[in-house]
Scaffold this active site. Structure first.
Site, short mmCIF file in Angstrom:
data_model
loop_
_atom_site.label_atom_id
_atom_site.label_comp_id
_atom_site.label_asym_id
_atom_site.label_seq_id
_atom_site.Cartn_x
_atom_site.Cartn_y
_atom_site.Cartn_z
N PHE A 86 -0.72 -0.51 12.60
CA PHE A 86 -1.69 0.07 11.69
C PHE A 86 -1.91 -1.02 10.53
O PHE A 86 -3.34 -1.33 10.40
CB PHE A 86 -0.84 1.10 10.93
N ASN A 87 -1.26 -2.12 9.93
CA ASN A 87 -1.51 -2.97 8.92
C ASN A 87 -2.74 -3.94 9.60
O ASN A 87 -3.61 -4.10 9.11
CB ASN A 87 -0.47 -3.82 8.42
N ASP A 126 6.66 1.32 1.91
CA ASP A 126 6.46 0.22 0.98
C ASP A 126 7.38 0.39 -0.40
O ASP A 126 7.74 -0.64 -1.02
CB ASP A 126 5.12 0.33 0.41
N HIS A 144 9.85 0.02 8.14
CA HIS A 144 9.16 -1.32 8.29
C HIS A 144 9.08 -2.33 7.22
O HIS A 144 9.67 -3.20 7.63
CB HIS A 144 7.73 -1.03 8.58
N ASP A 145 8.67 -2.02 5.97
CA ASP A 145 8.35 -2.83 5.11
C ASP A 145 9.31 -3.63 4.39
O ASP A 145 9.38 -4.99 4.30
CB ASP A 145 7.48 -2.28 4.16
N ASN A 165 -2.28 2.87 3.45
CA ASN A 165 -1.78 4.10 3.68
C ASN A 165 -2.54 5.20 3.14
O ASN A 165 -2.83 6.30 3.66
CB ASN A 165 -0.46 4.26 3.31
N THR A 215 2.78 -6.05 2.73
CA THR A 215 3.38 -5.07 3.51
C THR A 215 2.23 -3.96 3.80
O THR A 215 2.60 -2.70 4.05
CB THR A 215 4.41 -4.22 2.95
N ASP A 244 0.89 -1.13 0.01
CA ASP A 244 -0.20 -0.01 0.05
C ASP A 244 0.76 1.14 0.10
O ASP A 244 0.85 2.14 0.91
CB ASP A 244 -0.97 -0.11 1.25
C1 BDR Z 1 2.95 0.07 8.55
O1 BDR Z 1 2.02 0.78 8.21
C2 BDR Z 1 2.18 1.83 7.17
O2 BDR Z 1 2.04 2.89 7.52
C3 BDR Z 1 3.64 1.24 6.80
O3 BDR Z 1 3.74 1.24 5.54
C4 BDR Z 1 3.76 0.09 7.25
O4 BDR Z 1 3.45 -1.04 6.34
C5 BDR Z 1 3.62 0.20 10.00
O5 BDR Z 1 2.85 0.10 10.99
CA CA Z 2 2.91 -0.50 4.08
#
Ligand code: BDR
Ligand code: CA
Length: 335
Positions: free
Chosen positions: A182-183, A37, A257-258, A59, A142, A32
């Site tokens: 978040f994800n 990403d 993160h991703d 996102n 991701t 996303d």
């Molecule tokens: C995740 O949430 C998104 O904002 C980032 O792309 C990542 O995948 C981190 O919590």
């Molecule tokens: Ca992401």
């Protein structure tokens, strides 16, 4: 069953710099974009056999995450198809992350309009067909897990066909709420289906991704690559890092993160992880979207369903990202 990449030790920078093995994992990257990403795409292009990119709302709304994936495909001259997928979570209301990535999902840089859009609007069928046509595919989500859950629900045979799922999500603490990342928070019902599916799962959650920061000195290293592509990434990183720095008391950069969901497959020796049973909280008053990680040592507790990453050799990981960015910059410059 859990991931084969178990109990890995941190290693020296040299080992990290050594290129990925000849056995590149075959992956479908479900994303996303999203600043981090984008780096997962860069890394996947450099270190995996990237069978396709699928997009999901997360996102930013789906039309924008898809647009961003297509922009990156052009910018990197990738010979990869892009397929857009779920426009909204399975049950939850759609929620985006403009507070981190900006309304476009990729604020901070001038992005040239893509030469063409997605190759299809049926990411779920693409995932199913690709996993049926190729032995041992890794799914690498991701973003919110909606597309993956829908693919598994439509084609339960995938569980025995794929090598596994290496995802970014969850953790022992949250970022969207005190306990939810978040994800997982964005589509907890999809996450529950994925964690319950029975396929090997590797989980790169916040515990490990918050060790991997894009800091101002690291951004300067990207800037020094000095190509139009690296300038675009520099601008994106500056926006991303500024956002993190302005929202956190003590972080010294943005959590990247991703790419770690990709790197867990290509450079597993950089990680330490433990097999755990993970349950997704779907309807807690304060805990919706939490990954409940069973860290007990009890006889008879539920068997592990995920390999939960806990530590990463972040310097070696950064060297690999920098290498991938330099390669992408070169490719773009000579296209
Ligand atoms: C995740 O949430 C998104 O904002 C980032 O792309 C990542 O995948 C981190 O919590
Ligand atoms: Ca992401």
């Amino acid at each position: 069953m859990v991931s084969p990449h178990h109990r890995l030790t941190p290693c020296a920078m040299l080992a990290a710099m050594s290129h990925v093995s000849n056995d590149r994992p075959q992956i479908v990257l479900d994303c996303d974009p999203g600043h981090d990403d984008v780096i997962a795409i860069v890394l996947a292009a450099h270190t995996t056999n990237l069978l396709g990119i699928t997009t999901v709302a997360g996102n930013a709304p789906l039309d924008r995450t898809t647009y961003n994936a297509c922009v990156m495909r052009d910018a990197m001259q990738l010979d990869t198809t892009v397929h857009s997928g779920a426009e909204r979570p399975l049950v939850a209301e759609p929620k985006f992350a403009g507070y981190v990535h900006g309304a476009s999902g990729l604020d901070g840089a001038e992005l040239p309009a893509p030469s063409h859009g997605a190759d299809s609007t049926d990411a779920v069928s693409f995932i199913i067909d690709t996993c049926r046509q190729n032995e041992g595919v890794w799914l690498v989500p991701t973003g919110p897990l909606t597309n993956i859950a829908l693919a598994l629900r439509t084609a339960p045979d995938l569980v025995d066909r794929i090598a596994g799922i290496s995802l970014m999500g969850g953790g022992t603490f949250g970022n969207r709420t005190p306990l939810a990342e978040f994800n997982v928070w964005a589509d907890p019902h999809a996450a529950a289906m994925v964690f319950d599916c029975g396929a090997p799962i590797t989980m790169a959650g916040l515990d490990v991704t918050h060790q991997f920061l894009v800091t101002p000195p690291r951004i300067e290293q990207v800037e020094a690559i000095n190509t139009p592509f690296s300038s675009m990434i520099t601008d994106l990183f500056r926006f991303f890092a500024r956002n993190y720095l302005s929202r956190h008391e003590h972080m010294v950069g943005a959590a990247l993160h991703d790419p770690l969901a990709v790197m867990a497959l290509t450079h597993p020796h950089l990680f330490i992880g433990v097999d755990r049973h993970v349950t997704i909280e779907m309807e807690g008053r304060h805990t919706t979207g939490m990954t409940v990680i069973d860290r007990r040592d009890m006889i008879g507790q539920e068997a592990p369903n995920a390999h939960v990453l806990e530590r990463v050799d972040h310097e070696a990981a950064w060297a690999i990202v920098l290498d991938a960015l330099a390669a992408a910059s070169n490719r773009a410059a000579h296209a």
